[in-house]
Design a protein around this motif. Structure first.
Motif, short mmCIF file in Angstrom:
data_model
loop_
_atom_site.label_atom_id
_atom_site.label_comp_id
_atom_site.label_asym_id
_atom_site.label_seq_id
_atom_site.Cartn_x
_atom_site.Cartn_y
_atom_site.Cartn_z
N LEU A 26 34.58 81.91 -1.23
CA LEU A 26 34.84 82.61 -2.50
C LEU A 26 33.55 83.03 -3.19
N ILE A 27 32.57 82.13 -3.21
CA ILE A 27 31.30 82.46 -3.87
C ILE A 27 30.62 83.63 -3.17
N LEU A 28 30.57 83.58 -1.83
CA LEU A 28 29.92 84.65 -1.08
C LEU A 28 30.66 85.99 -1.22
N ASP B 250 36.22 85.29 -8.53
CA ASP B 250 36.22 84.51 -9.76
C ASP B 250 36.69 83.10 -9.42
N ILE B 251 35.79 82.13 -9.50
CA ILE B 251 36.09 80.76 -9.08
C ILE B 251 37.10 80.10 -10.02
N ALA B 252 36.99 80.35 -11.30
CA ALA B 252 37.93 79.74 -12.26
C ALA B 252 39.36 80.20 -11.99
N ILE B 253 39.52 81.49 -11.73
CA ILE B 253 40.87 82.01 -11.44
C ILE B 253 41.38 81.43 -10.12
N ALA B 254 40.54 81.44 -9.10
CA ALA B 254 40.95 80.90 -7.79
C ALA B 254 41.32 79.42 -7.88
N THR B 255 40.55 78.66 -8.65
CA THR B 255 40.85 77.24 -8.82
C THR B 255 42.17 77.05 -9.55
N GLY B 256 42.40 77.84 -10.57
CA GLY B 256 43.67 77.78 -11.29
C GLY B 256 44.85 78.08 -10.38
N PHE C 130 26.74 76.33 -6.31
CA PHE C 130 27.72 75.76 -5.39
C PHE C 130 27.99 74.30 -5.74
N ARG C 131 26.93 73.52 -5.93
CA ARG C 131 27.09 72.10 -6.26
C ARG C 131 27.90 71.94 -7.55
N ASP C 132 27.57 72.74 -8.56
CA ASP C 132 28.27 72.65 -9.83
C ASP C 132 29.73 73.06 -9.72
N GLU C 133 29.99 74.16 -9.00
CA GLU C 133 31.37 74.62 -8.82
C GLU C 133 32.19 73.59 -8.05
#
Length: 170
Positions: A94-96, A100-106, A140-143
């Motif tokens: 997803l990052i690469l 949007d990580i927040a949307i994907a996580t949701g 990456f570590r934080d996400e």
């Protein structure tokens, strides 16, 4: 102990996460669904993927979902046990791809809540070492840490693997 609706298995590289997660699922009646997030960009990764596939029996159905993990979870037939391996590869993808990580996580959290069978999620704990030297690695570590916290709050069981040994966290 019966498998709860959502289990999160965390650990370092070669800690036994995948084998433990497979054993949790295999304690239930087959068929089982294995959602793989890895992408084989090189020979070494192809070998890792082949190793994982070789140890699974014919009772496993593999679904490749390098980025469409919530959709893959929603497509699993009702009641079938699911193993997702692994969330940190999914997050990398997803990052690469600049998603949007927040949307994907949701979306992942919602798919886990909606599931009609037990889910075991596997992920690498990457926050125990030193602070990475570059911005991408720190992101990456934080996400990953944020993703693990959100999933652990929703999971009924959290296991931390150390040297092949499961430590019950929750």
């Amino acid at each position: 102990m019966p498998l709860p609706p959502l289990t999160l298995v965390l650990g370092g590289a070669r800690s036994g996460k995948s084998r433990h997660a497979e054993a949790l699922i295999e304690a239930l009646p087959a068929p089982w669904v294995y959602i793989a997030t890895a992408q084989a960009y090189d020979d070494e990764m192809r070998a890792r993927i082949a190793e994982h596939r070789a140890r699974r029996s014919q009772d496993w159905r593999t679904v490749d979902a390098p980025m469409a993990l919530p959709e893959a979870l929603r497509a699993v037939p009702s009641g079938q046990p699911v193993l997702v391996d692994c969330l940190t590869l999914w997050l990398t993808n997803l990052i690469l791809a600049e998603r949007d990580i927040a949307i994907a996580t949701g979306e992942l959290m919602a798919a886990c809540r909606e599931a009609q069978g037990p889910i075991v999620l596997v992920s690498n704990e990457v926050g125990l070492g030193i602070v990475p030297e570059n911005a991408l690695a720190r992101r990456f570590r934080d996400e990953a840490g944020r993703l693990h916290q959100r999933l652990a709050s929703q999971a009924e069981r959290v296991v931390f693997m150390v040297a092949g040994l499961p430590m019950q966290v929750k």
